[in-house]
Design an enzyme around this catalytic site. Sequence first.
Site, PDB file in Angstrom:
ATOM      1  N   CYS B  48       0.720  -1.235   0.016  1.00  0.00           N
ATOM      2  CA  CYS B  48       0.003   0.136  -0.190  1.00  0.00           C
ATOM      3  C   CYS B  48       1.055   1.066  -0.248  1.00  0.00           C
ATOM      4  CB  CYS B  48      -0.873  -0.046   1.220  1.00  0.00           C
ATOM      5  SG  CYS B  48      -1.649   1.644   1.659  1.00  0.00           S
ATOM      6  N   HIS B  49       0.406   2.374  -0.480  1.00  0.00           N
ATOM      7  CA  HIS B  49       1.220   3.603  -0.776  1.00  0.00           C
ATOM      8  C   HIS B  49       1.985   4.066   0.867  1.00  0.00           C
ATOM      9  CE1 HIS B  49       2.359   7.485  -1.986  1.00  0.00           C
ATOM     10  NE2 HIS B  49       2.763   6.898  -3.062  1.00  0.00           N
ATOM     11  N   THR B  50       1.105   3.635   1.742  1.00  0.00           N
ATOM     12  CA  THR B  50       1.651   4.206   3.076  1.00  0.00           C
ATOM     13  C   THR B  50       2.838   3.274   3.549  1.00  0.00           C
ATOM     14  OG1 THR B  50      -0.657   4.585   3.867  1.00  0.00           O
ATOM     15  CG2 THR B  50       1.117   4.431   5.696  1.00  0.00           C
ATOM     16  N   HIS B  70       1.229  -3.644   6.053  1.00  0.00           N
ATOM     17  CA  HIS B  70      -0.165  -3.570   6.692  1.00  0.00           C
ATOM     18  C   HIS B  70      -1.330  -3.978   6.022  1.00  0.00           C
ATOM     19  CE1 HIS B  70       0.203   0.365   4.589  1.00  0.00           C
ATOM     20  NE2 HIS B  70      -1.175   0.325   4.945  1.00  0.00           N
ATOM     21  N   GLU B  71      -1.290  -4.236   5.107  1.00  0.00           N
ATOM     22  CA  GLU B  71      -2.420  -5.023   4.231  1.00  0.00           C
ATOM     23  C   GLU B  71      -2.142  -6.380   4.045  1.00  0.00           C
ATOM     24  OE1 GLU B  71      -3.968  -1.705   0.927  1.00  0.00           O
ATOM     25  OE2 GLU B  71      -3.549  -3.500   0.253  1.00  0.00           O
ATOM     26  N   CYS B 100     -10.209  -0.998  20.586  1.00  0.00           N
ATOM     27  CA  CYS B 100     -10.205  -1.802  21.943  1.00  0.00           C
ATOM     28  C   CYS B 100     -11.544  -2.067  22.681  1.00  0.00           C
ATOM     29  CB  CYS B 100      -9.635  -0.639  23.002  1.00  0.00           C
ATOM     30  SG  CYS B 100     -10.457   0.901  23.515  1.00  0.00           S
ATOM     31  N   CYS B 103     -12.945   2.688  24.970  1.00  0.00           N
ATOM     32  CA  CYS B 103     -12.819   4.089  24.917  1.00  0.00           C
ATOM     33  C   CYS B 103     -13.873   4.633  24.267  1.00  0.00           C
ATOM     34  CB  CYS B 103     -11.390   4.310  24.240  1.00  0.00           C
ATOM     35  SG  CYS B 103     -11.518   4.036  22.417  1.00  0.00           S
ATOM     36  N   CYS B 106     -14.421   3.976  20.617  1.00  0.00           N
ATOM     37  CA  CYS B 106     -14.982   2.671  20.314  1.00  0.00           C
ATOM     38  C   CYS B 106     -16.376   2.455  20.671  1.00  0.00           C
ATOM     39  CB  CYS B 106     -14.245   1.539  20.924  1.00  0.00           C
ATOM     40  SG  CYS B 106     -12.583   1.137  20.268  1.00  0.00           S
ATOM     41  N   CYS B 114     -10.192   4.550  17.677  1.00  0.00           N
ATOM     42  CA  CYS B 114      -9.795   4.134  19.150  1.00  0.00           C
ATOM     43  C   CYS B 114      -8.761   4.872  19.861  1.00  0.00           C
ATOM     44  CB  CYS B 114      -9.151   2.832  18.892  1.00  0.00           C
ATOM     45  SG  CYS B 114      -8.612   1.895  20.349  1.00  0.00           S
ATOM     46  N   ARG B 118      -5.324   3.757  17.872  1.00  0.00           N
ATOM     47  CA  ARG B 118      -5.381   4.441  16.747  1.00  0.00           C
ATOM     48  C   ARG B 118      -4.126   4.312  16.006  1.00  0.00           C
ATOM     49  NH1 ARG B 118      -7.005  10.633  17.495  1.00  0.00           N
ATOM     50  NH2 ARG B 118      -8.684   9.897  18.609  1.00  0.00           N
ATOM     51  N   CYS B 178      -6.664  -2.544   4.146  1.00  0.00           N
ATOM     52  CA  CYS B 178      -6.419  -1.040   4.157  1.00  0.00           C
ATOM     53  C   CYS B 178      -7.155  -0.233   3.260  1.00  0.00           C
ATOM     54  CB  CYS B 178      -4.933  -0.856   4.107  1.00  0.00           C
ATOM     55  SG  CYS B 178      -4.615   1.015   4.192  1.00  0.00           S
ATOM     56  N   ARG B 373      -3.086  -3.099  -7.045  1.00  0.00           N
ATOM     57  CA  ARG B 373      -2.564  -3.929  -6.168  1.00  0.00           C
ATOM     58  C   ARG B 373      -1.751  -5.232  -6.592  1.00  0.00           C
ATOM     59  NH1 ARG B 373      -2.802  -0.139  -3.327  1.00  0.00           N
ATOM     60  NH2 ARG B 373      -3.524   0.063  -1.069  1.00  0.00           N
TER      61      ARG B 373
END
Lengths: 380, 378
Positions: B48-50, B70-71, B100, B103, B106, B114, B118, B178, B373
């Site tokens: 992913c680009h991030t 992260h994907e 979680c 909080c 959530c 969250c 987060r 993501c 992708r």
Amino acid sequence: MSNTAGLVIPCKAAVSWEAGKPLVIQQVEVAPPQAMEVRVKIKYTSLCHTDLYFWEAKGQTPLFPRIFGHEAAGIIESVGEGVSDLQVGDHVLPVFTGECGDCAHCKSQESNMCDLLRINTDRGVMLSDGKSRFSINGNPINHFLGTSTFSEYTVVHSGCLAKVNPLAPLDKICILSCGVSTGLGATLNVAKPKKGSSVAIFGLGAVGLAAAEGARIAGASRIIGIDLSPKRFDEAKKFGVTEFVNPKEHDRPVQQVIAEMTNGGVDRSVECTGNVNVMVSAFECVHDGWGVAVLVGVPNKDAVFMTKPINLLNERTLKGTFFGNYKPRTDLPSVVDMYMNKKLELDKFITHRLSFSEINKAFEYMVKGEGLRCIISMED
Amino acid sequence: MSSTVGKVIKCKAAVAWEAGKPLVIEEVEVAPPQKKEVRLKILFTSLCHTDLYFWEAKAQDSVFPRILGHEAAGIVESVGEGVTELAPGDHVLPVFTGECKECAHCKSEESNMCSLLRINTDRGVMINDGKTRFSIKGKPVYHFVGTSTFSEYTVVHVGCVAKINPLAPLDKVCVLSCGISTGLGATLNVAKPTKGSSVAIFGLGAVGLGAAEGARLAGASRVIGVDLNPSRFEEAKKFGVTEFVNPKDHKKPVQEVIAEMTDGGVDRSVECTGNVSAMISAFECVHDGWGVAVLVGVPHKDAEFKTHPMNLLNERTLKGTFFGNYKPRSDLPSVVEMYMNKELEVEKFITHEVPFHEINKAFELMQKGEGLRCVIRM
């Protein structure tokens, strides 16, 4: 009243001849209503800041002589051709913006910005023929916002009249045709705070207090009033305001002060000053994740609203409203009913009363920042 | 799998040792999950680009050596103390942000940000003890957004794991953890176009096309794609985009072009580039009275959003979203179901596939702007 139908009516009006100069009560001639128009006998009218602004004519091209006034209540004297849903004797609130019922805006469930009849501050004539219905010795007098309620009789487009419960006291509900509904609707229709939520109101004049009244009606648990003038705080308690913040008393930006008071931010905010820096504060003081800020006050032409995009990406919502998102014909009658049901309190907005001949005192009070609404009775 | 419970696992990971340099497949040691943590066997992951942004580390500091990614989609290998909602064998999507469930965020119906879990792009360690679960010969290798999926095994907080339908093909649904959900949710959860409405999508990369897919699912009658790169237009038709505007083709601001095409403005717009001028255009191109603009793309630190207040007083709404407003644990499983029910189409997002040892090819493709992708098979 029907014996004047079709005839020119000579009556008294408060004419503004020059920017910033006292209005002159004099006889004017009011022509009969043309197609889709209605002639209304005004019973009560009140002064709203927008009248003052265009009377002072500091920021824009002046259009004089003019009959101001746009917050009022009256009774229909006669109707023009093609008007079927209103008749002689109906109790009405004239409104500075209208509802034609046909355009995309009127058909939308959300918008109240009618393409045909939305507010036009430049126009001083009627739409159907581009002329004025007011004259003095044959010379035309300009209309204002299509209402011109500082006159015993006025002519308005039928799309700009809300027909209301005839039992509602006109000397109270006249203030619902602008400022109070604007603030009330900003909260009830747009911000929509939930029961028990927290709301911040910026600017505690009539519009802001009406927004606070909306928050009170919605059951907000905390209504934080922000104003630079601490003498407004006491009055504001009557409108449900529970806490006060004066930005002058703090070194840091007011949005930080509010965020600290509310564990990260209020659930809703309503901005009623028109000052662009305050608009930014009103936006940045709402809680991330769910906060909604509603802008009401109108700024000057060159204002720029600026914020960091992350404040939006953090799931804050920014909205703006016009006339509280109320459709004049469809929705105002139910606001009057809210008052009749004792849900909405109006008497507390009315701080002064004058007779028509004393109308200039209303301007003086407003220029001095005294009071909230001054009711002008057309009959002495 | 149960034989590895409680033990350190030695496995392969693609380690970024230096900003912008190719990842190196190394043997790493993955410690067992601690309290409220879960160890996952990653089966498929995508770029992913991030990941690229923090690998290049141009605008900000990034810790190295680091395991990005992260994907992904995988299977639970073991759970740490206090984890009751997941068990070994569960099919899951790890997510870069968490839930979680305790909080205020959530508990809110609206927010998915969250307070505890987060997204945190700075942190390279686990919250529980401030240390990393990855090491090479005893030296720590840092985590990335709590997921680090460019590894055969990873350890994540239980709040960052969505348990999904075990029948869902992991090589497809991995892309839902993501980018695509971000775009899809921006449209379905935030912009919420009504059937027959018009939607403008700014930026036709994977996130923008996820947003367009959302507009297609919502029954929008016009989906106007806005992009500077005309080579994206053909592909975008598969995602329901009906018309295209290239701002470079016009002298006047693109919001004026769009307003002219749509009798005053679109009903909804979704901004997926992160460019602040595009954000302003996306806002100003929605119709007064009822238009809603949703910002998705993340801008650089100094960006400023500016507009004339009249644009708001004219009853336009401006919103922003994070991860499509999806709560990872509560909502992602239903996105997978949308795919299983054949409402949401995912295959069309997957343009490339490489085996794990060729992971650097995925980076090259993304740098060249090729494809949408690329799924990496572990």
